[in-house]
Design an enzyme around this catalytic site. Structure first.
Site, PDB file in Angstrom:
ATOM      1  N   ASP A 122      46.767  31.667  49.948  1.00 17.39           N
ATOM      2  CA  ASP A 122      45.946  32.834  50.307  1.00 17.39           C
ATOM      3  C   ASP A 122      45.601  32.841  51.799  1.00 17.39           C
ATOM      4  O   ASP A 122      45.447  33.896  52.403  1.00 17.39           O
ATOM      5  CB  ASP A 122      44.637  32.852  49.508  1.00 17.39           C
ATOM      6  CG  ASP A 122      44.836  33.218  48.045  1.00 17.39           C
ATOM      7  OD1 ASP A 122      45.924  33.727  47.698  1.00 17.39           O
ATOM      8  OD2 ASP A 122      43.909  32.981  47.250  1.00 17.39           O
ATOM      9  N   ASP A 177      50.601  36.628  43.193  1.00 15.90           N
ATOM     10  CA  ASP A 177      49.819  36.877  44.409  1.00 15.90           C
ATOM     11  C   ASP A 177      50.404  36.150  45.624  1.00 15.90           C
ATOM     12  O   ASP A 177      50.413  36.669  46.741  1.00 15.90           O
ATOM     13  CB  ASP A 177      48.366  36.375  44.266  1.00 15.90           C
ATOM     14  CG  ASP A 177      47.733  36.638  42.912  1.00 15.90           C
ATOM     15  OD1 ASP A 177      48.469  36.751  41.918  1.00 15.90           O
ATOM     16  OD2 ASP A 177      46.501  36.709  42.850  1.00 15.90           O
ATOM     17  N   ARG A 252      46.908  44.116  39.385  1.00 16.74           N
ATOM     18  CA  ARG A 252      46.909  43.757  40.804  1.00 16.74           C
ATOM     19  C   ARG A 252      47.924  42.648  41.111  1.00 16.74           C
ATOM     20  O   ARG A 252      48.519  42.645  42.189  1.00 16.74           O
ATOM     21  CB  ARG A 252      45.508  43.353  41.288  1.00 16.74           C
ATOM     22  CG  ARG A 252      45.496  43.143  42.807  1.00 16.74           C
ATOM     23  CD  ARG A 252      44.144  43.344  43.436  1.00 16.74           C
ATOM     24  NE  ARG A 252      43.197  42.318  43.158  1.00 16.74           N
ATOM     25  CZ  ARG A 252      41.938  42.531  42.769  1.00 16.74           C
ATOM     26  NH1 ARG A 252      41.489  43.767  42.576  1.00 16.74           N
ATOM     27  NH2 ARG A 252      41.105  41.532  42.559  1.00 16.74           N
ATOM     28  N   GLY A 255      50.908  44.352  41.606  1.00 14.87           N
ATOM     29  CA  GLY A 255      50.788  45.088  42.868  1.00 14.87           C
ATOM     30  C   GLY A 255      51.080  44.209  44.070  1.00 14.87           C
ATOM     31  O   GLY A 255      51.802  44.604  44.989  1.00 14.87           O
ATOM     32  N   TRP A 256      50.522  42.993  44.064  1.00 15.99           N
ATOM     33  CA  TRP A 256      50.808  42.043  45.147  1.00 15.99           C
ATOM     34  C   TRP A 256      52.317  41.821  45.253  1.00 15.99           C
ATOM     35  O   TRP A 256      52.879  41.773  46.353  1.00 15.99           O
ATOM     36  CB  TRP A 256      50.147  40.689  44.888  1.00 15.99           C
ATOM     37  CG  TRP A 256      48.656  40.568  44.962  1.00 15.99           C
ATOM     38  CD1 TRP A 256      47.843  40.018  44.015  1.00 15.99           C
ATOM     39  CD2 TRP A 256      47.773  40.937  46.047  1.00 15.99           C
ATOM     40  NE1 TRP A 256      46.529  40.031  44.422  1.00 15.99           N
ATOM     41  CE2 TRP A 256      46.457  40.589  45.674  1.00 15.99           C
ATOM     42  CE3 TRP A 256      47.987  41.538  47.293  1.00 15.99           C
ATOM     43  CZ2 TRP A 256      45.355  40.807  46.485  1.00 15.99           C
ATOM     44  CZ3 TRP A 256      46.878  41.769  48.109  1.00 15.99           C
ATOM     45  CH2 TRP A 256      45.588  41.405  47.710  1.00 15.99           C
TER      46      TRP A 256
END
Length: 411
Positions: A122, A177, A252, A255-256
């Site tokens: 991240d 992610d 999501r 989506g990432w």
């Protein structure tokens, strides 16, 4: 007696008038007197960016934190801000971007609040801000910070087949992610800052491998959707004991992944064989995601469980899909008909999830605040878990992609 009657009637009339005035809604004249912090004649991208700056004057405080930090949400919103600045040349946007790096990179190039030993993918995302600023400023501290982030990629622990762990504290796990957080930065840094051609080629190959592995391990062949996480060890309580996958398709996370594909292609050379593979993954992704789009144009928090009680139409995943489809069509990766899907989604956001305050500030509503797997307290990846995480307006994980989708569609 007659005089008293008229006085009583007069007082009653004043009382009714006073109550009516109190309850009256402000008319257009009154509204005109309220200063518009965000002018309504701007495009949605600028309106939302200005609204974010109004809500959070320091980019280091994005994501509802109480002290400055280096994190992915800052990089997400500032990546959007960079695109707005490039369109408008408004110094206010550049200053917002620069202030973040200026505050969190010290004179020696150390990244404040960041720990390399956490091996947290991240943390790579905000490196995109430095990739943008360093060529403009030539400040050595920004280059040093980028070198630190690249060194993390070199030392990031991997699964047995070469997939990056999401974080040191999440061993043997790949999350969707992570591809957005790290791969666009890694590919761009290699292209622009590494001189050794063989090293650059190795990084490109490694970047493509991450997409190959996610497709191999996380893809559900029946739906074409991808599970949020995969645990090679199959030890996590959320992991399927046969496949290692988490149990659901989170909007999501998908989506990432969509944004990761369209963004990484900006930096992967035309002649690299991995390009064709990623474009094929993007097309399969687009087909699967379109099948679960709600009639409103939006997508559900748990993508394929629209009829289950508690599920809701969620803003961040929808904005991310809109961006990925619109950019995918513009760049020629996706067929033209996906532009209709993107426009339908965008209209759904404006009609259902946007509200505007009297001062012109724009809100994006119904954003999932956070969702992950494992950790403490433990997140089990169940349907109940995803639909019961906090829902809030103006979470940067929604506003950033909304700005980028707005720019792609020129709305």
């Amino acid at each position: 007696m007659m005089k008293m009657k008229y006085v009583t009637l007069f007082m009653l009339a004043i009382s009714v008038c006073t109550i009516a005035c109190k309850n009256a809604k402000p008319n257009q004249k009154d509204n005109a007197l309220i200063e518009k912090i965000v002018p309504e004649n701007l495009k949605w991208s600028e309106r939302m960016m200005l609204s974010e700056i109004e809500r959070v004057p320091k980019a280091s405080m994005l994501d509802f934190v109480d002290k400055p930090r280096w994190s992915y949400t800052n990089g997400l919103v500032l990546s959007a801000c960079i695109k707005v600045y490039e369109q408008t040349n408004n110094q206010k946007y550049y200053d917002y971007i620069y202030a973040y790096a200026n505050e969190l990179i010290d004179s020696k190039g150390n990244i404040l609040t960041y720990k390399l030993s956490n091996q947290n993918l991240d943390m790579i995302k905000s490196g995109d801000v430095l990739l943008y600023l360093y060529p403009k400023t030539k400040e050595e501290r920004f280059l040093k910070a980028m070198e630190t982030l690249n060194s993390q990629m070199e030392s990031q622990p991997k699964t047995s087949d070469g997939g990056y762990w999401h974080k040191q504290i999440y061993p043997y796990q790949m999350w969707l992610d992570g591809l957005y957080m790290a791969e666009p930065f890694h590919a761009r840094y290699a292209r622009e800052y590494i001189k050794d051609a063989s090293k650059v080629q190795k990084i490109y190959d490694d970047v493509v491998l991450q997409f190959d592995l996610i497709q191999k391990h996380s893809l559900d062949k029946n739906t074409g959707l991808l599970y949020h996480g995969w645990d090679e060890s199959k030890e996590q309580k959320w992991a399927n004991k046969e496949t290692g996958n988490s149990p659901h398709f989170w909007s999501r996370a998908m989506g990432w992944y969509g944004m990761a594909m369209v963004d990484v292609l900006d930096f992967l050379p035309e002649e690299h064989p991995g390009r064709a593979k990623i474009i094929s993954y993007l097309n399969s992704f687009a087909e699967a995601v379109t099948k679960v789009q709600h009639e409103s144009g939006l997508w559900y928090q748990v993508l394929d469980q629209g009829n289950r009680e508690g599920n809701y139409l969620e803003a961040s995943g929808t904005a991310m899909f809109t961006y990925a489809f619109a950019k995918g069509v513009r760049k020629g990766y996706l067929p033209e008909h996906y532009l209709q899907v993107a426009n339908k989604a965008y209209t759904g956001i404006i009609d259902n999830l946007i509200s505007i305050e009297q001062n012109g500030v724009v809100n994006l509503n119904q954003v999932c605040g956070v969702a992950g797997l494992g950790g403490n307290p433990y997140r089990d990846g169940s349907f109940e878990y995803y639909v019961n995480e906090i829902i809030r307006p103006n979470d940067p994980k929604g506003t950033g992609p909304f700005i980028m989708a707005s720019l792609e569609l020129n709305k």
